[in-house]
Design a protein around this motif. Structure first.
Motif, PDB file in Angstrom:
ATOM      1  N   ALA A 178       0.808  -1.200   0.025  1.00 26.65           N
ATOM      2  CA  ALA A 178      -0.151   0.030   0.028  1.00 26.65           C
ATOM      3  C   ALA A 178       0.735   1.312  -0.088  1.00 26.65           C
ATOM      4  CB  ALA A 178      -1.006  -0.049   1.019  1.00 26.65           C
ATOM      5  N   GLY A 179       2.226   1.153   0.026  1.00 29.45           N
ATOM      6  CA  GLY A 179       2.997   2.189   0.031  1.00 29.45           C
ATOM      7  C   GLY A 179       3.057   3.016   1.359  1.00 29.45           C
ATOM      8  N   ASP A 180       2.674   2.327   2.554  1.00 28.83           N
ATOM      9  CA  ASP A 180       2.696   3.025   4.025  1.00 28.83           C
ATOM     10  C   ASP A 180       4.045   3.339   4.506  1.00 28.83           C
ATOM     11  OD1 ASP A 180       0.099   1.977   4.102  1.00 28.83           O
ATOM     12  OD2 ASP A 180       0.254   0.967   5.664  1.00 28.83           O
ATOM     13  N   ALA A 181       4.134   4.595   4.684  1.00 30.07           N
ATOM     14  CA  ALA A 181       5.425   5.190   5.322  1.00 30.07           C
ATOM     15  C   ALA A 181       6.044   4.434   6.428  1.00 30.07           C
ATOM     16  CB  ALA A 181       5.495   6.830   5.436  1.00 30.07           C
ATOM     17  N   ALA A 182       5.329   4.068   7.411  1.00 28.68           N
ATOM     18  CA  ALA A 182       5.655   3.471   8.649  1.00 28.68           C
ATOM     19  C   ALA A 182       4.728   2.443   9.000  1.00 28.68           C
ATOM     20  CB  ALA A 182       5.601   4.371   9.785  1.00 28.68           C
ATOM     21  N   THR A 183       5.501   1.391   9.725  1.00 35.27           N
ATOM     22  CA  THR A 183       4.667   0.331  10.326  1.00 35.27           C
ATOM     23  C   THR A 183       5.206   0.014  11.708  1.00 35.27           C
ATOM     24  OG1 THR A 183       3.725  -1.959  10.085  1.00 35.27           O
ATOM     25  CG2 THR A 183       6.146  -1.445   9.709  1.00 35.27           C
ATOM     26  N   GLY A 184       4.724  -0.973  12.336  1.00 39.08           N
ATOM     27  CA  GLY A 184       5.162  -1.218  13.818  1.00 39.08           C
ATOM     28  C   GLY A 184       5.102  -2.565  14.202  1.00 39.08           C
ATOM     29  N   MET A 185       5.382  -2.904  15.462  1.00 41.19           N
ATOM     30  CA  MET A 185       5.025  -4.008  16.263  1.00 41.19           C
ATOM     31  C   MET A 185       4.094  -3.245  17.433  1.00 41.19           C
ATOM     32  SD  MET A 185       6.070  -6.963  15.134  1.00 41.19           S
ATOM     33  CE  MET A 185       5.227  -7.826  16.691  1.00 41.19           C
ATOM     34  N   MET A 186       2.989  -4.144  17.898  1.00 38.47           N
ATOM     35  CA  MET A 186       2.408  -3.880  18.915  1.00 38.47           C
ATOM     36  C   MET A 186       1.983  -5.183  19.675  1.00 38.47           C
ATOM     37  SD  MET A 186      -0.871  -1.307  17.305  1.00 38.47           S
ATOM     38  CE  MET A 186      -0.628   0.374  17.670  1.00 38.47           C
ATOM     39  N   VAL A 187       1.985  -4.996  21.022  1.00 38.51           N
ATOM     40  CA  VAL A 187       1.423  -6.073  21.779  1.00 38.51           C
ATOM     41  C   VAL A 187       0.101  -5.681  22.233  1.00 38.51           C
ATOM     42  CG1 VAL A 187       1.841  -7.107  24.076  1.00 38.51           C
ATOM     43  CG2 VAL A 187       3.856  -6.361  22.748  1.00 38.51           C
TER      44      VAL A 187
END
Length: 326
Positions: free
Chosen positions: A129-138
């Motif tokens: 999708a071309g997202d600039a950022a992502t991450g991890m979540m608990v």
């Protein structure tokens, strides 16, 4: 005082979190992972999951139920009397009775910025999708698919030609650190949660579903825009691998495309007038429906992944060639 933690995971992505939990001194009475699968060229050899191999290295007991439809499997899980279960890419749906069995329920390490990208392939879909950022979540697991409240978040940027394989490796390390932090807070009684509706209101991230990758999606449509083409190539790398055909010696050959970057109009050739799929130079810069992409890493059938420059030294592709033909 250490917690009693049941770990549930399957692929290599899950292994750093398991190792970090053990290194932090928590007691792990059992590892749950999916059963060995057939692998190899002919699919005749049963191969244990990466999590099973790590559990065996650590000397921890492994359980591999096909599913949790048998009440005996849920009873066996509950009999462990764990403080908490940690789930990272396990690959099976957990019934409510199992979610409720540990004293503090089940914590999930999820690779997206929830509520964006719930589902099976959040890392791939974020890149596509071309997202600039992502991450991890608990997050605390509940009956809904990735809908539970979130405790901790670690955000990271997505590079312009970063593949799913690259990003998975980085996020797996983030997952390990974040989950150990969550267990420390849980042990101290300070682990707090935020409802995803509140996160959406605060951040503007609307829920999106990250559907499982289907091989039928993998063929590149050169009429799409350059960002979409590069996003798909990078998102589907290393598996299942986006593909196109390239006319080596005039005959179209199916080739996996494993890394690409969108380029601007100065990259070579007249992008505006070139038909989609046409090479704009002799370095595999390819016109798209709008813009162009430069192919950086490829893999021929039966070969290994190579940089485009290395592939072209043995099999040049001239400017004006058409990719994607039958």
């Amino acid at each position: 005082m250490a917690l009693s933690v049941v770990f549930m995971g399957t692929p290599a992505f899950s292994v750093p979190t398991l190792a970090a939990i053990v290194e932090a001194g928590h007691r792990v009475p059992a590892i749950y992972t999916q059963p060995p699968r057939q692998a190899g060229r002919r699919g005749l050899k049963l191969t244990p999951s990466p999590v099973q191999l790590e559990a065996e290295r650590l000397g921890l007991p492994v359980r591999s139920p096909l599913n949790f439809k048998d009440p005996a499997d849920i009873e066996a899980f509950a009999a462990l009397e764990a403080d908490v279960a940690v789930v990272v890419a396990y690959g099976l749906l957990l019934p409510q009775a199992l979610l409720d069995a540990p004293r503090f329920g089940c914590l999930n390490g999820h690779g997206s910025l929830l509520p964006r990208w719930r589902g099976a392939a959040p890392i791939q879909r974020a890149i596509e999708a071309g997202d600039a950022a992502t991450g991890m979540m608990v997050m605390q697991m509940e009956a809904g698919l990735d809908t539970g409240p979130v405790a901790l978040t670690a955000e990271t940027e997505i590079g312009p030609n970063e593949t799913a394989g690259d990003l998975q490796e980085r996020l797996s390390r983030l997952s390990a650190k974040l989950m150990v932090q969550a267990l420390d807070k849980l042990e101290a009684g300070t682990l707090a949660f935020e409802d995803q509706a509140a996160i959406e209101a605060r951040t503007g991230r609307a829920p999106l579903y990250a559907r499982k990758i289907d091989k039928a999606e993998a063929r590149i449509d050169w009429t799409a825009g350059a960002q979409a083409v590069a996003g798909k190539i990078n998102a589907f790398s290393p598996t299942p691998g986006a593909w196109t055909t390239i006319p080596f010696s005039g005959a179209p050959e199916r080739v996996k495309l494993l890394r690409a970057v969108a380029v601007d109009g100065d990259a070579g050739g007249d992008i505006a007038s070139a038909a989609p799929g046409t090479t704009l130079d002799d370095g595999l810069t390819v016109a798209c429906g709008s813009g162009a992409v430069r192919l950086l890493e490829l893999q021929r059938a039966g070969g290994k992944k190579v940089a485009a420059a290395e592939l072209l030294r043995g099999t040049p592709v001239a400017r004006g060639a058409t990719l994607g033909g039958e």
